[in-house]
Structures are given as C-alpha cells and as structure tokens.
Design an enzyme around this catalytic site. Structure first.
Site, PDB file in Angstrom:
ATOM      1  CG  HIS A  40     -76.579  14.431 -38.726  1.00 24.99           C
ATOM      2  ND1 HIS A  40     -76.491  15.034 -39.968  1.00 24.99           N
ATOM      3  CD2 HIS A  40     -75.293  14.229 -38.351  1.00 24.99           C
ATOM      4  CE1 HIS A  40     -75.233  15.156 -40.313  1.00 24.99           C
ATOM      5  NE2 HIS A  40     -74.488  14.684 -39.361  1.00 24.99           N
ATOM      6  CG  ASP A  47     -73.394   8.461 -43.234  1.00 24.30           C
ATOM      7  OD1 ASP A  47     -72.231   8.064 -43.431  1.00 24.30           O
ATOM      8  OD2 ASP A  47     -73.669   9.377 -42.441  1.00 24.30           O
ATOM      9  CD  GLU A  82     -79.868  15.559 -41.651  1.00 25.01           C
ATOM     10  OE1 GLU A  82     -79.296  15.604 -40.549  1.00 25.01           O
ATOM     11  OE2 GLU A  82     -79.452  16.193 -42.635  1.00 25.01           O
ATOM     12  CG  ASN A 135     -78.254  18.263 -37.865  1.00 23.25           C
ATOM     13  OD1 ASN A 135     -77.436  17.426 -37.505  1.00 23.25           O
ATOM     14  ND2 ASN A 135     -78.869  18.200 -39.032  1.00 23.25           N
TER      15      ASN A 135
END
Ligand code: F6R
Length: 247
Positions: free
Chosen positions: A138, A67, A143, A136
């Site tokens: 991810h 990423d 996400e 979170n």
C-alpha cells in the site's frame, strides 16, 4: 522512474533529508506531503538537525497529510498526526497554519475528503510527496485493489495493515478504516519519492518495480509517475534483478 540504492538505512535517510532541503531552498513556499511510519523516521530526525544547524527557512511551506487511522485521535501516539508533529512539525517549528492533516475523529469523513482535495487544488498541487510502502504494497492507505484514479477517500484497511499497524500503538488497537489521499494525488504531485528499507520490504520492492503494474500492488504506480525516484537501501533492493544506480 529513477532507482537509487543506498548502502544502508543511514545513507538512504541522509539523502531523503537532502531532497526536502533541496526543495525548500529552491521553493520556500513548497507544498509537501510526507508519510509517517518507521521508514522516514531517521530522515526526518536528520532533517531537523540539519535545519537547525543551517537555519533553513521552513516558515513559508505547507504540509498536506497523507493519511490517518479513522477513530484515532491526533493525541494518540500511534496516529500519523502525532508522528508528524513529533518528528517533523515540532522540531522544524512549523506553525499550525502551515499544517493540513486529516482528522481521524472527523464527524463527516466525506466532507473531510472534499476539504482536502479542494485545499490541494487551491494550493495548485503538491510539489513533493515522500511515501513509504506497506508490507502489502500500500501507499498511504491505498490498499491492494484500489483504483489508481482516486483522490481522497475512506477505505477499509486490509488484514495486513490492521495487524502491522499495531506496531505504532502502545496497546492493541482496533484499526478498521483509514482516510487517505488517493493515488491520483501521487500521480499529480510534481515529484514523488518512494522510500523503503530493510529486508522485510525486499519482496514488495521486487514486486512493485519488476512485476506488472497493477492495482493489486499499489506501489507499482510509482513507475507511471513522470518524475519519480525510488530510494531504497541494499536490503530492500536485495531481490531486484535489474540494474540500478547503486550508491
Ligand atoms: C504512513 C503511510 C503508510 C506507511 C507504510 C510503511 O503515513 O502512509 O503507507 O508509509 O505502511 O510503514 P513503515 O514505514 O512503518 O514500514
């Protein structure tokens, strides 16, 4: 899915470095995808030490980017590219032709995604993905809410990722979007390893491993992978209720 719980971050990192070496010894032309971030940093540093001590040949493998922050140059210290260059590619003397990362400054991100998906297909898939997980849940920049069926895509980053991501930068930085491999890449990688350390990840690890598998908790996808290992330290595993292979 196997779960390995290590005494501490150091023991975890030694074992993660060992997994990379094991693969390269068995398959020198392996295709690897390694996350950036705080979690794998020590593993990569230990890997570099071991590779230089034992003279392990990394000249035939290739690296696929997981990423990147959109709008951030590879020269920026906070970029995923910069991190991998500093902690993996430079110490292991990986040549530019072996490295395939997303360009956060690309003119056409759709093309950037198509190029990456085509490259992975051309290389007959990824042998090993080592991923972390965010606060979170991810994976990469997949996400909460993102479909498990996606390949490379651009995504709006959620508030947690935008604020936690500041830790990588020397000054406040706008982090609105990311470009990332999709969770289908993870599912299709021949082996997947999810790593986490520290008490701050305990809640995410508990939810990912012990609550329902859901796109709201992307890290829970690891349980659907046919050859996955979750490697964590005791702190990250401190909210788990079920038994694990404690090390
Ligand atoms: C980085 C990446 C992210 C991180 C995650 C955890 O390439 O893909 O998903 O793995 O945000 O980051 P750290 O390890 O800094 O806690």
């Amino acid at each position: 899915m196997k779960l390995k719980v290590y005494k501490d971050y150091n023991a975890l990192s030694i074992s993660v470095a060992g997994k990379i070496i094991e693969l390269i010894k068995y398959k020198p032309d392996a295709v690897l995808c390694l996350a950036a971030g705080d979690t794998p940093r020590l593993a990569y540093n230990l890997l570099a030490q071991q590779v230089s001590n034992e003279n392990i040949d990394f000249t035939r493998c290739s690296f696929i980017g997981l990423d990147e922050w959109i709008g951030i140059a590879p020269e920026n210290e906070g970029s995923c590219s910069f991190f991998l260059q500093r902690h993996v590619f430079n110490p292991l003397h990986i040549s530019a032709s072996q490295i395939h990362l997303f360009n956060g400054l690309a003119e056409d991100f759709l093309y950037e995604c198509e190029k990456m998906d085509a490259l992975i297909a051309e290389k007959k898939g990824i042998d090993l993905m080592i991923v972390g997980t965010g606060m979170n849940g991810h994976i990469g920049f997949n996400e909460p809410g993102v479909s498990f069926n996606k390949y490379s895509h651009v995504i709006n980053l959620d508030g947690t990722t935008q604020s936690v991501g500041q830790k990588y930068f020397t000054q406040p930085t706008a982090l609105k979007q990311g470009i990332t491999l999709g969770l289908n890449h993870l599912l299709q990688a021949r082996k997947a390893i999810l790593i986490a350390n520290g008490i701050k990840k305990a809640d995410v690890i508990h939810k990912a491993l012990e609550e329902e598998i859901s796109t709201d908790m992307p890290a829970s996808i690891i349980r659907l992978h046919p050859d996955a290992t979750v490697m964590i330290d005791e702190d990250a595993g401190s909210l788990l209720v079920k038994n694990s292979d404690a090390l």
